[in-house]
Design a protein around this motif. Structure first.
Motif, short mmCIF file in Angstrom:
data_model
loop_
_atom_site.label_atom_id
_atom_site.label_comp_id
_atom_site.label_asym_id
_atom_site.label_seq_id
_atom_site.Cartn_x
_atom_site.Cartn_y
_atom_site.Cartn_z
N GLN A 75 0.81 -1.22 0.00
CA GLN A 75 0.00 0.00 0.00
C GLN A 75 0.85 1.27 0.00
O GLN A 75 0.31 2.37 -0.07
N ILE A 76 2.16 1.13 0.12
CA ILE A 76 3.06 2.29 0.14
C ILE A 76 3.82 2.37 -1.18
O ILE A 76 4.52 1.43 -1.54
N TYR A 77 3.66 3.47 -1.88
CA TYR A 77 4.30 3.61 -3.19
C TYR A 77 5.46 4.60 -3.17
O TYR A 77 6.33 4.55 -4.02
N LEU A 145 0.85 6.75 -0.37
CA LEU A 145 0.12 5.49 -0.46
C LEU A 145 -0.30 5.17 -1.89
O LEU A 145 -0.31 6.03 -2.77
N ARG A 146 -0.67 3.91 -2.07
CA ARG A 146 -1.14 3.45 -3.37
C ARG A 146 -2.43 4.17 -3.75
O ARG A 146 -3.34 4.27 -2.93
N PRO A 147 -2.52 4.65 -4.98
CA PRO A 147 -3.77 5.29 -5.41
C PRO A 147 -4.93 4.30 -5.32
O PRO A 147 -4.80 3.13 -5.69
N GLY A 148 -6.04 4.75 -4.79
CA GLY A 148 -7.22 3.89 -4.71
C GLY A 148 -7.40 3.19 -3.39
O GLY A 148 -8.43 2.55 -3.16
N ILE A 149 -6.42 3.28 -2.49
CA ILE A 149 -6.61 2.65 -1.18
C ILE A 149 -7.74 3.35 -0.44
O ILE A 149 -7.85 4.58 -0.46
N SER A 150 -8.60 2.56 0.18
CA SER A 150 -9.78 3.14 0.82
C SER A 150 -9.43 3.69 2.20
O SER A 150 -8.50 3.21 2.87
N ASP A 151 -10.18 4.69 2.62
CA ASP A 151 -10.00 5.23 3.96
C ASP A 151 -10.32 4.17 5.01
O ASP A 151 -9.70 4.13 6.08
N ALA A 152 -11.27 3.29 4.69
CA ALA A 152 -11.63 2.23 5.63
C ALA A 152 -10.46 1.27 5.82
O ALA A 152 -10.20 0.80 6.93
N ALA A 153 -9.74 0.98 4.74
CA ALA A 153 -8.58 0.09 4.84
C ALA A 153 -7.47 0.73 5.66
O ALA A 153 -6.80 0.07 6.45
N ILE A 154 -7.27 2.03 5.47
CA ILE A 154 -6.26 2.75 6.26
C ILE A 154 -6.59 2.66 7.74
O ILE A 154 -5.72 2.38 8.57
N ARG A 155 -7.86 2.88 8.07
CA ARG A 155 -8.28 2.81 9.47
C ARG A 155 -8.15 1.40 10.02
O ARG A 155 -7.73 1.20 11.17
N GLN A 156 -8.52 0.40 9.20
CA GLN A 156 -8.49 -0.98 9.68
C GLN A 156 -7.07 -1.45 9.95
O GLN A 156 -6.80 -2.12 10.96
N LEU A 157 -6.14 -1.09 9.07
CA LEU A 157 -4.75 -1.43 9.31
C LEU A 157 -4.24 -0.75 10.58
O LEU A 157 -3.55 -1.37 11.40
N ARG A 158 -4.57 0.53 10.73
CA ARG A 158 -4.15 1.26 11.92
C ARG A 158 -4.73 0.61 13.18
O ARG A 158 -4.03 0.41 14.17
N SER A 196 -7.26 -12.15 10.24
CA SER A 196 -7.96 -10.91 9.93
C SER A 196 -7.35 -10.13 8.77
O SER A 196 -8.04 -9.35 8.12
N SER A 197 -6.07 -10.34 8.48
CA SER A 197 -5.41 -9.53 7.46
C SER A 197 -6.01 -9.73 6.08
O SER A 197 -6.05 -8.81 5.27
N LYS A 198 -6.52 -10.91 5.79
CA LYS A 198 -7.07 -11.18 4.46
C LYS A 198 -8.46 -10.59 4.28
O LYS A 198 -9.01 -10.60 3.17
N LYS A 199 -9.05 -10.06 5.35
CA LYS A 199 -10.40 -9.52 5.27
C LYS A 199 -10.42 -8.02 4.96
O LYS A 199 -11.49 -7.43 4.84
N ILE A 200 -9.25 -7.41 4.85
CA ILE A 200 -9.20 -5.97 4.63
C ILE A 200 -9.44 -5.66 3.16
O ILE A 200 -8.81 -6.23 2.27
N ASN A 201 -10.37 -4.72 2.89
CA ASN A 201 -10.65 -4.27 1.54
C ASN A 201 -9.81 -3.02 1.26
O ASN A 201 -10.03 -1.99 1.88
N PHE A 202 -8.85 -3.13 0.33
CA PHE A 202 -7.91 -2.05 0.10
C PHE A 202 -8.35 -1.07 -0.98
O PHE A 202 -7.66 -0.12 -1.28
N THR A 203 -9.50 -1.29 -1.60
CA THR A 203 -9.94 -0.42 -2.69
C THR A 203 -11.05 0.50 -2.22
O THR A 203 -11.80 0.20 -1.28
N GLU A 204 -11.15 1.62 -2.88
CA GLU A 204 -12.21 2.59 -2.56
C GLU A 204 -13.57 2.01 -2.94
O GLU A 204 -13.71 1.35 -3.97
N THR A 205 -14.55 2.23 -2.10
CA THR A 205 -15.91 1.84 -2.40
C THR A 205 -16.60 2.95 -3.18
O THR A 205 -16.67 4.09 -2.70
#
Length: 208
Positions: A75-77, A145-158, A196-205
């Motif tokens: 997710q880091i470019y 960060l990678r273009p298109g990463i969702s805010d929800a994914a950022i929060r979930q990783l954090r 839990s790591s595989k359940k994270i959605n990294f794309t914008e909804t």
């Protein structure tokens, strides 16, 4: 967007590989005298069971750290100085895992068991803090960060890493009184992260 972190990832993978390799150095060949039967060898191998447990636990802890490190850097470019130093701190701490692992193997069956577990769990408190610092540095400027990463994914990783801190801290505190339970808490946390790591959605909804 061109990815700027490939050298960081390659160097990090090398450190993880070396750290895993160092663990196996604590598995020693028993000293059995000539003429002893296979039962003597078997008994000596049985006596080393704390070393086997320490190896398995430490191997999978480093493996799960590497998996999470890989997911973060997908997710880091782009990079900056703060991110590079935060990553360096993670690598420094990971390279130390073989030391408390050796302490567990050597002292688990002695009166120093509690101290060896406390040092072990304390190191993972620091590793978790380093991961939180890395993700904080990466998300302080979303352009990294990678273009298109969702805010929800950022929060979930954090949140995944923030949840880890009180858990590791609890294991560290518990280790002063119940070292076996402290190790179990760490193992359960690694299982949680693996699941839990595989359940994270990294794309914008898309907005509806």
């Amino acid at each position: 967007m061109e990815k700027e972190t490939e050298r960081i990832e390659a160097f990090s993978d090398g450190v993880f590989a070396i750290s895993v390799t160092l663990l196996v150095l604590e598995l020693h060949i028993p000293e059995v005298k000539d003429g002893n039967t296979y039962t003597h060898l078997l008994e000596q191998l049985k006596l080393q069971w704390p070393g086997y447990i320490a190896f398995v636990i430490s191997f999978f802890s480093i493996f799960i750290i590497w998996v999470n490190h890989h997911k973060v850097f997908k997710q880091i470019y782009k990079r900056n100085t703060g991110l590079m130093f935060a990553n360096g701190l993670i690598l420094f701490l990971v390279s130390l895992v073989s030391f408390p692992s050796a302490l567990l193997a050597r002292f688990f069956l002695t009166d120093s068991k509690q101290l060896s577990v406390t040092i072990y769990t304390g190191l993972f408190v620091l590793i978790n803090l380093a991961f939180n610092l890395l993700w904080q540095q990466a998300t302080s400027d979303k352009k990294l960060l990678r273009p298109g990463i969702s805010d929800a994914a950022i929060r979930q990783l954090r949140n995944n890493y923030l949840y880890g801190f009180p858990t590791y801290l609890a294991a560290f505190v518990v280790s002063f009184f119940y070292p076996d339970l402290a190790l179990s808490i760490c193992v359960l946390l690694w299982v949680f992260w693996a699941a839990s790591s595989k359940k994270i959605n990294f794309t914008e909804t898309p907005a509806l």
